[in-house]
Write a protein that holds these residues in place. Structure first.
Motif, mmCIF file in Angstrom:
data_model
loop_
_atom_site.group_PDB
_atom_site.id
_atom_site.type_symbol
_atom_site.label_atom_id
_atom_site.label_comp_id
_atom_site.label_asym_id
_atom_site.label_seq_id
_atom_site.Cartn_x
_atom_site.Cartn_y
_atom_site.Cartn_z
ATOM 1 N N ALA A 156 -3.616 16.426 -4.582
ATOM 2 C CA ALA A 156 -2.213 16.377 -4.182
ATOM 3 C C ALA A 156 -1.875 15.071 -3.474
ATOM 4 O O ALA A 156 -0.828 14.461 -3.728
ATOM 5 C CB ALA A 156 -1.893 17.563 -3.271
ATOM 6 N N VAL A 157 -2.775 14.606 -2.604
ATOM 7 C CA VAL A 157 -2.536 13.355 -1.882
ATOM 8 C C VAL A 157 -2.522 12.169 -2.847
ATOM 9 O O VAL A 157 -1.679 11.271 -2.743
ATOM 10 C CB VAL A 157 -3.603 13.160 -0.782
ATOM 11 N N GLU A 158 -3.456 12.144 -3.804
ATOM 12 C CA GLU A 158 -3.519 11.041 -4.759
ATOM 13 C C GLU A 158 -2.268 10.994 -5.629
ATOM 14 O O GLU A 158 -1.726 9.915 -5.896
ATOM 15 C CB GLU A 158 -4.763 11.178 -5.632
ATOM 16 N N MET A 159 -1.804 12.149 -6.076
ATOM 17 C CA MET A 159 -0.597 12.180 -6.905
ATOM 18 C C MET A 159 0.633 11.793 -6.084
ATOM 19 O O MET A 159 1.538 11.106 -6.584
ATOM 20 C CB MET A 159 -0.424 13.565 -7.518
ATOM 21 N N LEU A 160 0.668 12.204 -4.832
ATOM 22 C CA LEU A 160 1.772 11.833 -3.954
ATOM 23 C C LEU A 160 1.802 10.327 -3.737
ATOM 24 O O LEU A 160 2.856 9.686 -3.883
ATOM 25 C CB LEU A 160 1.646 12.556 -2.616
ATOM 26 N N TYR A 161 0.656 9.771 -3.392
ATOM 27 C CA TYR A 161 0.605 8.322 -3.181
ATOM 28 C C TYR A 161 1.005 7.575 -4.448
ATOM 29 O O TYR A 161 1.757 6.598 -4.405
ATOM 30 C CB TYR A 161 -0.801 7.892 -2.747
ATOM 31 N N THR A 162 0.502 8.007 -5.613
ATOM 32 C CA THR A 162 0.808 7.330 -6.872
ATOM 33 C C THR A 162 2.309 7.326 -7.137
ATOM 34 O O THR A 162 2.881 6.308 -7.538
ATOM 35 C CB THR A 162 0.071 8.012 -8.038
ATOM 36 N N SER A 163 2.956 8.456 -6.894
ATOM 37 C CA SER A 163 4.399 8.534 -7.101
ATOM 38 C C SER A 163 5.149 7.627 -6.139
ATOM 39 O O SER A 163 6.086 6.914 -6.532
ATOM 40 C CB SER A 163 4.881 9.983 -6.941
ATOM 41 N N LEU A 164 4.746 7.633 -4.865
ATOM 42 C CA LEU A 164 5.401 6.769 -3.871
ATOM 43 C C LEU A 164 5.208 5.296 -4.205
ATOM 44 O O LEU A 164 6.104 4.469 -4.000
ATOM 45 C CB LEU A 164 4.853 7.075 -2.477
ATOM 46 N N ASN A 165 4.031 4.971 -4.720
ATOM 47 C CA ASN A 165 3.742 3.591 -5.075
ATOM 48 C C ASN A 165 4.548 3.162 -6.306
ATOM 49 O O ASN A 165 5.120 2.067 -6.348
ATOM 50 C CB ASN A 165 2.245 3.429 -5.342
ATOM 51 N N LEU A 166 4.604 4.033 -7.321
ATOM 52 C CA LEU A 166 5.309 3.682 -8.544
ATOM 53 C C LEU A 166 6.807 3.516 -8.320
ATOM 54 O O LEU A 166 7.437 2.644 -8.926
ATOM 55 C CB LEU A 166 5.059 4.754 -9.608
ATOM 56 N N GLU A 167 7.396 4.347 -7.460
ATOM 57 C CA GLU A 167 8.839 4.266 -7.270
ATOM 58 C C GLU A 167 9.253 2.934 -6.666
ATOM 59 O O GLU A 167 10.401 2.513 -6.823
ATOM 60 C CB GLU A 167 9.351 5.417 -6.410
ATOM 61 N N CYS A 168 8.337 2.252 -6.012
ATOM 62 C CA CYS A 168 8.624 0.930 -5.459
ATOM 63 C C CYS A 168 8.422 -0.177 -6.486
ATOM 64 O O CYS A 168 8.710 -1.337 -6.207
ATOM 65 C CB CYS A 168 7.734 0.661 -4.242
ATOM 66 N N GLN A 169 7.894 0.166 -7.665
ATOM 67 C CA GLN A 169 7.540 -0.849 -8.652
ATOM 68 C C GLN A 169 8.233 -0.646 -9.995
ATOM 69 O O GLN A 169 7.838 -1.248 -10.991
ATOM 70 C CB GLN A 169 6.018 -0.851 -8.854
ATOM 71 N N LEU A 170 9.251 0.192 -10.045
ATOM 72 C CA LEU A 170 9.920 0.443 -11.316
ATOM 73 C C LEU A 170 10.515 -0.832 -11.897
ATOM 74 O O LEU A 170 10.547 -1.005 -13.125
ATOM 75 C CB LEU A 170 11.021 1.495 -11.133
ATOM 76 N N HIS A 171 10.975 -1.722 -11.036
ATOM 77 C CA HIS A 171 11.576 -2.965 -11.528
ATOM 78 C C HIS A 171 10.551 -3.896 -12.167
ATOM 79 O O HIS A 171 10.911 -4.836 -12.878
ATOM 80 C CB HIS A 171 12.261 -3.696 -10.366
ATOM 81 N N GLU A 172 9.266 -3.637 -11.936
ATOM 82 C CA GLU A 172 8.214 -4.489 -12.490
ATOM 83 C C GLU A 172 7.803 -4.089 -13.906
ATOM 84 O O GLU A 172 6.986 -4.762 -14.519
ATOM 85 C CB GLU A 172 6.978 -4.450 -11.584
ATOM 86 N N VAL A 173 8.351 -2.995 -14.419
ATOM 87 C CA VAL A 173 8.003 -2.559 -15.776
ATOM 88 C C VAL A 173 8.671 -3.500 -16.768
ATOM 89 O O VAL A 173 9.900 -3.522 -16.891
ATOM 90 C CB VAL A 173 8.448 -1.098 -16.016
ATOM 91 N N LYS A 174 7.863 -4.275 -17.476
ATOM 92 C CA LYS A 174 8.389 -5.307 -18.376
ATOM 93 C C LYS A 174 8.138 -5.014 -19.845
ATOM 94 O O LYS A 174 8.747 -5.640 -20.705
ATOM 95 C CB LYS A 174 7.769 -6.666 -18.023
ATOM 96 N N LEU A 175 7.225 -4.115 -20.164
ATOM 97 C CA LEU A 175 6.910 -3.899 -21.575
ATOM 98 C C LEU A 175 7.992 -3.067 -22.249
ATOM 99 O O LEU A 175 8.724 -2.318 -21.589
ATOM 100 C CB LEU A 175 5.555 -3.212 -21.717
ATOM 101 N N PRO A 176 8.126 -3.158 -23.578
ATOM 102 C CA PRO A 176 9.065 -2.287 -24.287
ATOM 103 C C PRO A 176 8.684 -0.820 -24.082
ATOM 104 O O PRO A 176 7.506 -0.478 -24.086
ATOM 105 C CB PRO A 176 8.895 -2.698 -25.752
#
Length: 438
Positions: free
Chosen positions: A229-249
Motif C-alpha cells: 500500500a505504501v509503495e503504490m501510494l508513493y508511486t501515485s504521488l510521485n507520478l502526479e507530479c510528473q504528468l507533464h514529463e510524459v513525452k511519448l505518443p
C-alpha cells in the motif's frame, strides 16, 4: 518452455530469473501466417496476471498482427515471491525493463538472465527493428509510464487502459494516516491489514466474466499488504507530479463509470502531458475492466480503437525509429521547443521545406518515408554507471526512500508540494544506486 498453436496465434510460456534470483513467469503470443507489424509489451494490474487474465488481450492484438509479450511481476500470477507483496515498486519496473530489452535483443550487463528468455535466432531479424509499444492496465499504467521514464527514446508509444497515475483529491488519505502507515510498514511490511472493498465486484461489469475472474487461481483477492500500500501510494504521488514529463505518443482509455481509478485523472494526464501525439477516449457507461469485464460488444469496440491507433503508427514495412542517445537529449529538447510541432522520431528526417508535411504526418498518424539516420544508443547501465561515478556517495538512510518521499509530501501539504517534491526527487535520484547494476 511450453507452447501451443491456435488457428492464427502461437502461444508460448517461459520462466526467467531476475537479478534477485526470483523465478518470473513470461509468455508471448505470436501471429501466424502474417507479417509482424510491431511488438506490444504488457504491464498487468495489481493482483492480476498475464496467462489467463490478459489472454484475450494477447490473442486479439496478435490476430491483428502484433507480437505480444507479458510478464507476471514478482509475487503476482505464476511468478515466485510472497503473494502481492511489493517490496519496492522499482523492482517491478526494473524487472520489466530487463525482460523487454532481452526480448528485443538488448541484454544488460550484470543481470542474471536464463538462456530460455532468448527468442529463437530465426525470429530476431524480423523483430529487432519493429516498432515497440507499452500496454498498461490500471497499476500497469503506472508501470508502463515508469518504464518509459527510465528508458526514454526506446518506445514508439503506449496504450494506457484506466491507468493508476494519480490519487483523486476525494480519495487521497489524510497525511496523519499516511504517516502511521509508513511507520507500521517498516515494522510489519507484509501484514495484510489495509481495508479494501471488493475490487473485482466494482471493476468488472459483466457478471459471467466477473465470476470467471474470481475463479482464476492466479488472481490475488486478499487485502493489500502494508508495504504494498505504501509503495503504490508513493508511486501515485510521485507520478502526479510528473504528468507533464510524459513525452511519448500515447492513447489513454477509461470507462466513465469507473470507481477503481478516476477517469478525471486520465483526462488530467491527457491535458498535462507534453506529448505532441496523444489521444483520449472516455467510454460512457463502462467500468474499470474495459478489456476483460465488459459485454462482448463493448470489448470489441475498445480493441477496435486500440488496433486502429496501433495500425496508424505501424504502416506496412515500417521499422522502429532510431533510439535516442543520451547525448542527444538536449538537442531533442531544443527541437521540441521550436514552433513546429515535430515528433521526436521526425527529428532525424527534418529537411528544409518539410515542416508542413511533417505536421500533416503527425496529425494523421503517418510516418516519414525518408530513411532515418541510425543512432547508436548508450546502454542504460552505462548511463547509470556514469551517473554514479560523477556523483558523491551518500550513506544510505535506515528509512526507505519511499517512506522519506511520502513524509516529504506530507511536510509540504498546503503548498506547492509537487514542484518541491519533484525537485527533491530529481536531486536524490542521481545519488541512489540503480537496481540493475547492483
Amino acid at each position: 518452455m511450453s507452447g501451443m498453436k491456435a488457428d492464427r496465434v502461437s502461444y508460448t510460456e517461459e520462466f526467467i530469473y531476475n537479478s534477485r534470483g526470483t523465478r518470473l513467469f513470461t509468455c508471448r503470443w505470436i501471429p501466424l501466417r502474417q507479417d509482424v507489424k510491431g511488438l506490444v509489451f504488457l504491464c498487468h494490474g495489481y493482483g492480476m496476471e498475464c496467462s489467463r487474465f490478459m489472454k484475450g488481450t494477447g490473442q486479439r492484438l496478435s490476430r491483428a498482427g502484433y507480437a505480444v509479450f507479458g510478464i507476471d511481476y514478482e509475487g503476482h500470477g505464476r511468478s515466485e515471491g510472497r503473494r502481492c507483496y511489493i517490496r519496492s515498486f522499482d523492482y517491478l519496473v526494473d524487472d520489466c525493463i530487463v525482460f523487454f530489452k532481452n526480448v528485443r535483443g538488448e541484454n544488460l550487463h550484470g543481470i542474471v538472465i536464463s538462456s530460455s528468455t532468448l527468442l529463437d535466432p530465426i525470429e530476431w531479424p524480423e523483430y529487432r527493428r519493429k516498432p515497440c509499444f507499452l500496454y498498461g492496465e490500471s497499476m500497469g499504467g503506472a508501470v508502463a509510464l515508469l518504464v518509459q521514464k527510465k528508458t526514454p527514446g526506446e518506445w514508439n508509444g503506449a496504450i494506457l487502459v484506466a491507468p493508476m497515475c494519480k490519487i483523486s483529491k476525494n480519495m487521497k488519505p489524510h497525511p496523519l494516516l499516511i504517516r502511521v502507515l509508513v511507520k507500521l510498514a517498516r515494522t510489519i511490511p507484509t501484514w495484510k491489514v489495509v481495508p479494501i472493498k471488493d475490487v473485482i465486484g466494482q471493476a468488472f461489469k459483466d457478471p459471467v466474466k466477473r465470476e470467471e475472474i474470481r475463479d482464476n487461481p492466479y488472481v490475488y483477492q486478499g487485502r493489500p499488504r502494508l508495504r504494498t500500500a505504501v509503495e503504490m501510494l508513493y508511486t501515485s504521488l510521485n507520478l502526479e507530479c510528473q504528468l507533464h514529463e510524459v513525452k511519448l505518443p500515447f492513447l489513454v482509455l477509461h470507462g466513465e463509470n469507473d470507481v477503481v481509478t478516476d477517469p478525471a485523472i486520465s483526462q488530467e494526464l491527457y491535458d498535462s502531458a507534453g506529448s505532441l501525439d496523444k489521444a483520449i477516449k472516455i467510454y460512457p457507461g463502462m467500468w474499470h475492466g474495459l478489456t476483460s469485464g465488459e459485454p462482448d460488444e463493448n470489448i470489441d469496440m475498445v480493441f477496435e480503437d486500440i488496433v486502429t491507433w496501433l495500425d496508424m503508427r505501424c504502416p506496412p514495412g515500417s521499422l522502429a525509429a532510431s533510439p535516442i542517445r543520451f547525448s542527444d537529449i538536449q538537442t531533442r529538447r531544443a527541437m521540441l521547443a521550436c514552433s513546429s510541432p515535430l515528433r521526436l522520431e521526425d527529428a532525424h528526417t527534418r529537411q528544409p521545406g518539410m515542416v508542413g508535411s511533417l505536421r500533416h504526418r503527425h496529425l494523421t498518424g503517418q510516418t516519414s518515408e525518408a530513411s532515418s539516420v541510425p543512432a547508436s544508443p548508450m546502454r542504460l547501465f552505462e548511463f547509470r554507471k556514469r551517473d554514479l561515478a560523477s556523483s558523491p556517495s551518500v550513506p544510505a538512510s535506515p528509512m526507505r526512500d519511499s517512506e522519506r518521499k511520502c513524509l516529504r509530501w506530507m511536510d509540504h501539504k498546503g503548498g506547492d508540494s509537487c514542484a518541491r517534491g519533484a525537485a527533491r526527487h530529481d536531486h536524490a535520484s542521481h545519488r541512489l544506486p540503480a537496481v540493475m547494476i547492483r
